[in-house]
Design a protein around this motif. Structure first.
Motif, short mmCIF file in Angstrom:
data_model
loop_
_atom_site.label_atom_id
_atom_site.label_comp_id
_atom_site.label_asym_id
_atom_site.label_seq_id
_atom_site.Cartn_x
_atom_site.Cartn_y
_atom_site.Cartn_z
N LYS A 22 0.86 -1.17 0.00
CA LYS A 22 0.00 0.00 0.00
C LYS A 22 0.90 1.22 0.00
O LYS A 22 1.96 1.23 0.62
N ILE A 23 0.46 2.25 -0.69
CA ILE A 23 1.27 3.44 -0.86
C ILE A 23 0.52 4.66 -0.35
O ILE A 23 -0.62 4.90 -0.73
N LEU A 24 1.19 5.40 0.52
CA LEU A 24 0.73 6.73 0.92
C LEU A 24 1.59 7.70 0.13
O LEU A 24 2.81 7.76 0.32
N TYR A 25 0.96 8.43 -0.74
CA TYR A 25 1.70 9.35 -1.60
C TYR A 25 1.52 10.76 -1.07
O TYR A 25 0.43 11.32 -1.10
N LEU A 26 2.59 11.32 -0.53
CA LEU A 26 2.55 12.64 0.07
C LEU A 26 2.80 13.71 -0.99
O LEU A 26 3.78 13.64 -1.72
#
Length: 118
Positions: A22-26
């Protein structure tokens, strides 16, 4: 892990290879980022502000388009988080991030976030 400034186009193979990833893209308002880089890192000393801004905005636009496409293909595995949203309400934003990652948001974590953002 946290990665800084890797282009979003590298994420497709990672999402394919690691099905639980899973990716949290800031993302941050590019004006703030460019201003920080020019003032703190002095990374554009030999480049005009206009050239630096054009280059940086091109990278940001490319990443935004790549993330949009990846989010359509992997809607349950990518979340975009705005830096400004974290700054405005760090605890609530962190809670949503932890929920997305299926991690426990404990009182200790909440207290730590409140402490470092006070």
């Amino acid at each position: 892990s946290k990665f800084i400034r890797y282009p979003a186009k590298i994420l497709q193979p990672l999402l394919e290879e690691f099905p639980k990833l899973k990716i949290l893209y800031l993302v941050r308002d590019p004006r703030g980022t460019l201003s920080s880089e020019m003032a703190i890192l002095k990374s554009y000393e030999k480049t005009s502000v206009k050239e630096a801004a054009e280059h940086f905005c091109t990278m940001v636009n490319d990443d935004a388009e790549n993330i949009r496409l990846l989010s359509e293909s992997y809607p349950d595995r990518i979340r975009t988080v705005r830096y400004e949203t974290i700054a405005r309400d760090a605890v609530a934003t962190a809670r949503r991030m932890y929920d997305f990652l299926e991690l426990s948001f404990t009182p200790k974590i909440e207290g730590y976030i409140q402490h470092i953002t006070a």
